[in-house]
Design a protein around this motif. Structure first.
Motif, PDB file in Angstrom:
ATOM      1  N   GLY B  78     -27.426 -29.912 -31.307  1.00  0.00           N
ATOM      2  CA  GLY B  78     -27.528 -30.304 -32.527  1.00  0.00           C
ATOM      3  C   GLY B  78     -28.034 -31.623 -32.530  1.00  0.00           C
ATOM      4  N   ASP B  79     -28.232 -32.181 -33.820  1.00  0.00           N
ATOM      5  CA  ASP B  79     -28.957 -33.586 -33.620  1.00  0.00           C
ATOM      6  C   ASP B  79     -27.645 -34.718 -33.916  1.00  0.00           C
ATOM      7  OD1 ASP B  79     -31.344 -32.542 -33.796  1.00  0.00           O
ATOM      8  OD2 ASP B  79     -31.331 -32.171 -36.003  1.00  0.00           O
ATOM      9  N   ILE B  80     -28.210 -35.970 -33.864  1.00  0.00           N
ATOM     10  CA  ILE B  80     -27.588 -36.864 -34.219  1.00  0.00           C
ATOM     11  C   ILE B  80     -28.285 -37.789 -35.178  1.00  0.00           C
ATOM     12  CG2 ILE B  80     -26.536 -39.584 -33.327  1.00  0.00           C
ATOM     13  CD1 ILE B  80     -26.159 -38.248 -30.565  1.00  0.00           C
ATOM     14  N   VAL B  81     -27.512 -37.909 -36.397  1.00  0.00           N
ATOM     15  CA  VAL B  81     -28.241 -38.814 -37.414  1.00  0.00           C
ATOM     16  C   VAL B  81     -27.647 -40.364 -37.485  1.00  0.00           C
ATOM     17  CG1 VAL B  81     -28.790 -38.654 -39.845  1.00  0.00           C
ATOM     18  CG2 VAL B  81     -28.308 -36.711 -38.878  1.00  0.00           C
ATOM     19  N   ILE B  82     -28.642 -41.276 -37.293  1.00  0.00           N
ATOM     20  CA  ILE B  82     -28.273 -42.451 -37.357  1.00  0.00           C
ATOM     21  C   ILE B  82     -28.773 -43.350 -38.387  1.00  0.00           C
ATOM     22  CG2 ILE B  82     -30.104 -43.012 -35.795  1.00  0.00           C
ATOM     23  CD1 ILE B  82     -28.331 -45.241 -34.497  1.00  0.00           C
ATOM     24  N   ALA B  83     -28.189 -44.137 -39.031  1.00  0.00           N
ATOM     25  CA  ALA B  83     -28.448 -45.097 -40.178  1.00  0.00           C
ATOM     26  C   ALA B  83     -27.810 -46.452 -40.062  1.00  0.00           C
ATOM     27  CB  ALA B  83     -28.034 -44.420 -41.602  1.00  0.00           C
ATOM     28  N   ALA B  84     -28.638 -47.325 -40.775  1.00  0.00           N
ATOM     29  CA  ALA B  84     -28.018 -48.877 -40.287  1.00  0.00           C
ATOM     30  C   ALA B  84     -28.243 -49.611 -41.784  1.00  0.00           C
ATOM     31  CB  ALA B  84     -28.971 -49.404 -39.602  1.00  0.00           C
ATOM     32  N   GLY B  85     -27.402 -50.507 -42.056  1.00  0.00           N
ATOM     33  CA  GLY B  85     -27.599 -51.230 -43.423  1.00  0.00           C
ATOM     34  C   GLY B  85     -26.452 -52.084 -43.571  1.00  0.00           C
ATOM     35  N   LYS B  86     -26.832 -53.206 -44.625  1.00  0.00           N
ATOM     36  CA  LYS B  86     -25.823 -54.199 -44.771  1.00  0.00           C
ATOM     37  C   LYS B  86     -24.754 -53.531 -45.961  1.00  0.00           C
ATOM     38  CE  LYS B  86     -28.106 -58.495 -43.826  1.00  0.00           C
ATOM     39  NZ  LYS B  86     -28.544 -59.605 -44.425  1.00  0.00           N
TER      40      LYS B  86
END
Lengths: 110, 161
Positions: B78-86
């Protein structure tokens, strides 16, 4: 950044130069190289890491592997970058290996 | 198959939505692009060099566990979903996957006394989770029908906001 691995064995000293990033993807190649070096009985394993910019716990596991394979082995970590020194300190490795700014001289093997 | 649903999984309860989400395969070859993503977004958020390195280390260690234990050992892909933010006064990275649940709190870490043992007597496991937890201000984990989410939280200093 891909990991560049260079190794050599002279007498009872093994040298492993690592440049780039050591993570779970690149660690198997390093471990294979260390395994090859440890087919010789070594007194010293010198890790030249000045150009190693990232090291995950996979790198620590290779150090443990080498010590478990040859407990008499002295492991030198030469010129680690500051974040890698921090990793060695946090995990108790700093006092278990020789961290120094230059390769060990012949006297260090005595 | 679990783990093949891609990036459409809902964010775990109470997880704020972050920006710049990307999806990568859940394989070891994704570790480097994951670190690159973390480094770029963390630097843009104003984290200093040391904090960026530590966040990259924390995310790398958990992503490695997701790939090795959550996907490969479980026979899943499967996948790895990565997100970033303040978020408020913090910078956060969220990792989402559909592999077998791998809760960092459910795995034994080396005790302080273990860290003083000679290397030849040391156990191999637990060092990655120790480094991951030690390298961020908070590491949160949630697992549910929509997948697993690891949240890495770095508190922002006043001058980096």
């Amino acid at each position: 950044m891909p990991l560049d691995i260079k190794s050599s064995v002279e007498g009872t000293t093994g040298r492993l130069k690592l440049a780039g990033e050591l993570d779970g993807a690149s660690a198997p190649a390093v471990r294979t190289e260390v395994e090859k070096m440890l087919t010789n009985k070594l007194d010293r394993l010198v890790l030249l890491v000045e150009e190693l910019s990232f090291m995950a716990s996979a790198g620590l596991r290779i150090i443990i592997f080498a010590k478990q394979r040859q407990p008499q082995l002295k492991i030198y970590v030469v010129k680690p970058q500051e974040p890698i020194v921090e990793t060695l300190k946090k995990t108790g490795f700093y006092d278990a290996v020789y961290v120094q700014d230059s390769e060990p001289g012949e006297a260090a093997a005595q | 198959m679990p783990g093949s649903d891609g990036p459409s999984l809902a964010v775990a309860p109470q997880a704020p939505c972050l920006m710049n989400e990307i999806t990568l395969p859940g394989t070891l070859d994704s570790l480097e692009p994951i670190r690159d993503y973390v480094a770029q977004n963390a630097a843009q958020a104003g984290l200093d060099k040391s904090a960026v390195y530590k966040l990259c280390l924390a995310v790398d260690e958990i992503a490695t566990n997701i790939v090795m234990h959550g996907y490969e050992e479980a026979g899943l892909s499967g996948d790895i979903v990565i997100a970033a933010g303040k978020v408020d006064n913090s910078f956060q990275i969220h990792l989402r996957d559909h592999g077998r649940a791998y809760d960092p709190d459910a795995h034994e870490q080396p005790a302080d006394t273990d860290l003083d043992l000679p290397l030849e007597d040391r156990r191999i496991g637990g060092l990655g989770i120790l480094l991951a937890k030690d390298s961020v201000d908070d590491l949160q984990y949630a697992s549910g029908p929509d997948g697993n989410v690891h949240r890495f939280v770095v508190n922002l200093r006043q001058d980096s906001q």
